[in-house]
Design an enzyme around this catalytic site. Structure first.
Site: not given
Length: 393
Positions: A305, A353, A365
């Site tokens: 990520c 994240h 993402h």
């Protein structure tokens, strides 16, 4: 979750053996159980599908958290290794200079020995534990020529600096060893969590996997509804700001902040510049859609990520730190309602994240292991999972 295990009749036992009164029932039960055991385990001994889903999600979250720790440890290790290499090179160069200074003093000692003048003084100096130890006990400097004194001063300086750099190199090597240990631990944690998740999923039947997919689909549909609602709110806010700005420019605005009306859009000289950079970052991110999530990866074939967001903004000429922990501090925090395309959206209390906002409640993402870079709702894991929004440039 409460257990649904059925209670079993106690029966009477003697030394672990059923009494004759229950023999017939016992044989019947054994026969029935032997038939069902070959088909599938008792449902009571298996966790519910909801429990499996939660456990798998938790394991993936833990793996992602460990991935960011791995990224941080790898970055520290790389920096520390570079520092150690620099220090060792410096020590080698200073050692060479120290040897040259020692050789020059040795030449003075040899010359003094040949002439018989003060031969022991310089030789004793060279054999002393430290130059200062010798100077504290003798008056050697008073008997040296100007050239000799310069040579001694140079030797003392080179020896002091060399010893200092050797100590720094030793400490850096110790820190490097610790960083390598952290890196190894974080890597093992990621691998263990992923293995546990795969093992849990492998136990599911085809029917359970289908039900799990249906649950995931419902979650995504709910996330899409929330994204659409956010898009409507942002569009209404933008329209109100534009209308207020037009009224201000035409001089027809009759409202004041005290009246409760929407304030005029704030002047943002950097807005155009940010939009240009954000457009480049988003163009890069869109081009990565479909590439696999791989923990620790920074491209070009795969990403995790924070590796994706770092690479996207690098394409726009902006350097972001490697990890989510640092990226969350690399810009200005803004309310979710004011998020712009290009902003970074962070998730979970431990900030493990991140995605890049594309507008209309959607982001790009790299979700988790086993998935691919994709565009989906900010609410993919529920509204409560959103931590903050940061404008990086």
């Amino acid at each position: 979750m409460a257990s649904h295990r059925k209670s079993r009749p106690t029966g009477s036992r003697v030394a672990g053996i059923r009494t004759p009164a229950l023999a017939t029932a016992a044989l019947t039960s054994v026969a029935l159980l032997s038939q069902s055991a070959t088909a599938a385990p008792e449902a009571d001994d298996r966790p519910s599908l909801e429990e499996v889903e939660k456990k798998v999600d938790d394991l993936y979250r833990q793996a992602e958290s460990a991935t960011e720790k791995y990224n941080s440890a790898r970055e520290r290790t790389a920096k520390q290794r570079k520092r150690v290499d620099t220090l060792l090179d410096d020590v080698a160069q200073r050692t060479q200079k120290l040897n040259e200074a020692r050789e020059e003093l040795g030449s003075f000692a040899a010359a003094q020995y040949r002439t018989g003048a003060s031969a022991p003084d310089t030789a004793t100096f060279l054999l002393a534990d430290t130059p200062q130890d010798y100077f504290d006990q003798t008056q050697l400097m008073d008997r040296m020529t100007g050239r000799q004194k310069v040579a001694v001063d140079d030797f003392v300086t080179q020896q002091s600096e060399t010893m200092k750099k050797r100590r720094e190199a030793t400490e850096s090597l110790r820190t490097l060893t610790e960083s390598q240990g952290d890196l190894k631990t974080a890597k093992a944690t990621v691998q263990r969590k992923l293995a546990d998740a795969r093992e849990l999923l492998s136990r599911l039947t085809a029917e359970e996997k289908a039900r799990l997919a249906a649950i995931e689909k419902e979650k995504q549909e709910e996330a899409a509804r929330k994204a659409a609602e956010l898009a409507r709110q942002q569009a209404a806010q933008q329209q109100a700001q534009e209308e207020a700005a037009r009224q201000q420019e035409s001089g027809t605005s009759t409202t004041t902040p005290e009246s409760g009306s929407s304030p005029s859009a704030p002047t943002d000289p950097a807005g155009s510049s940010y939009a240009t950079k954000a457009e480049k970052a988003l163009a890069f991110a869109r081009a990565q859609i479909g590439k696999p999530y791989v923990w620790g990866a920074v491209g070009p074939g795969s990403y995790d990520c924070s590796g994706l967001t770092q690479a996207a903004w690098k394409a726009a000429g902006v350097t972001l730190p490697r990890t989510t922990y640092d990226q969350v501090n690399a810009g200005t925090t803004v309310p979710l309602s004011q998020a712009r395309p290009g902003d970074l959206v962070f998730f979970y209390d431990d900030v493990t994240h991140v995605g890049i906002y594309v507008g209309n409640g959607m982001m790009i993402h790299a979700p988790k292991p086993g998935t691919y870079v994709r565009e989906e709702s900010l609410y993919y894991d529920g509204e409560s999972s959103i931590h903050s929004v940061v404008r990086p440039a």
